[in-house]
Design an enzyme around this catalytic site. Sequence first.
Site, PDB file in Angstrom:
ATOM      1  N   SER A   1       0.771  -1.139  -0.040  1.00 53.94           N
ATOM      2  CA  SER A   1      -0.007  -0.227  -0.006  1.00 53.94           C
ATOM      3  C   SER A   1       0.878   1.214   0.094  1.00 53.94           C
ATOM      4  O   SER A   1       2.021   0.912   0.447  1.00 53.94           O
ATOM      5  CB  SER A   1      -0.668   0.007   1.427  1.00 53.94           C
ATOM      6  OG  SER A   1      -1.554   1.169   1.451  1.00 53.94           O
TER       7      SER A   1
ATOM      8  N   TYR B   1      -1.567  -1.449  10.480  1.00 54.64           N
ATOM      9  CA  TYR B   1      -1.724  -1.679   9.097  1.00 54.64           C
ATOM     10  C   TYR B   1      -0.580  -1.141   8.464  1.00 54.64           C
ATOM     11  O   TYR B   1       0.114  -1.633   7.442  1.00 54.64           O
ATOM     12  CB  TYR B   1      -3.076  -1.097   8.674  1.00 54.64           C
ATOM     13  CG  TYR B   1      -3.275  -1.119   7.048  1.00 54.64           C
ATOM     14  CD1 TYR B   1      -3.863  -2.621   6.626  1.00 54.64           C
ATOM     15  CD2 TYR B   1      -3.024  -0.211   6.191  1.00 54.64           C
ATOM     16  CE1 TYR B   1      -3.961  -2.805   5.323  1.00 54.64           C
ATOM     17  CE2 TYR B   1      -3.445  -0.434   4.753  1.00 54.64           C
ATOM     18  CZ  TYR B   1      -3.816  -1.661   4.073  1.00 54.64           C
ATOM     19  OH  TYR B   1      -4.040  -1.733   3.041  1.00 54.64           O
TER      20      TYR B   1
END
Length: 325
Positions: free
Chosen positions: A142, A155
């Site tokens: 990401s 995350y």
Amino acid sequence: MRVRDSVVVITGASSGIGRVTALAFARKGCAVVLAARREKALRAVARECERHRGARALAVPTDVTDGRAVDDLARRATERFGRVDVWVDAAAVTVFAPFQEVPLDDFRRVLDVNVMGYVHGARAALRVMREQGRGTLVNVSSIVGVVTQPYTHAYGMSKHAVRALGSSLRQELPLDGAEDVHVCTVLPATIDTPLFEHAANYTGRKAVAMPPVHSPERVARTVVRLVRTPRREVVVGPMGRSMVLQSRITSGTVEGMMAHQAHRTHLSREEPAPPSHGNLHAPAPGAGAAHGGWGGRRRTAVRRLATATLLAGAAAGLAHRAGAR
């Protein structure tokens, strides 16, 4: 490497990026091996894949945190189709919370799925690919693996770790004589998937997709292209590419901009949310979905404009404070 007729294993295939990527490979006539915790959802994806001419699908319910289960996934893929040409690690979970308020069991679970799940996938995939002498491993990271944000600490840590894993493997494989085994890392910006709906949340505010939002099909097309032409890292989304590039020049400014954007647009100001473990410890019910309902041209355009305005304002504010010092 030729895409058509490839054997492709995809984790996180029951929803979001993994599901759409499976369909993209099915349209190319590939054999797809689908892995996720939800058997009902996997069966639905397998049926959808098999509607495409030449596509074959095998659903293998798998919890990627279980290394033996992932090894079994690789074994079943090779027993059924004889080889593994492509392995896509796309399983991911997340939790939204102020740092001190994240339950430690939830923090560990995010790291277990998003980091150890990829470790298990890479070990299983590379074991097969080294024997074959060729193959492509694609890890979905990401842009928060480059530019972090508040409220999703686990995350962000996991996505940094995925980038580090890919870099290390790219260094090691040629040293072992595996020049035709490729490792690629994909860094999407915000994608229209059910991730936000399924997230654990302890902020008191509903988690929403932070603009601008891109379609999972955009990521899937990138993954397919990487099989034809492997690249080290690819950012998906123009705003994401801009932020990643800018972070290399003015990291502090981008860090501050991301903080403002996440605080104002990643958590709803209108919709409250009760504390929830989300899908961390048990899969979400139902047949799964590719999209989260955050897309649409008009909505995306409005969100892009709002984001550009917000980022410009944040940058100006940060510059003013820097000048005041």
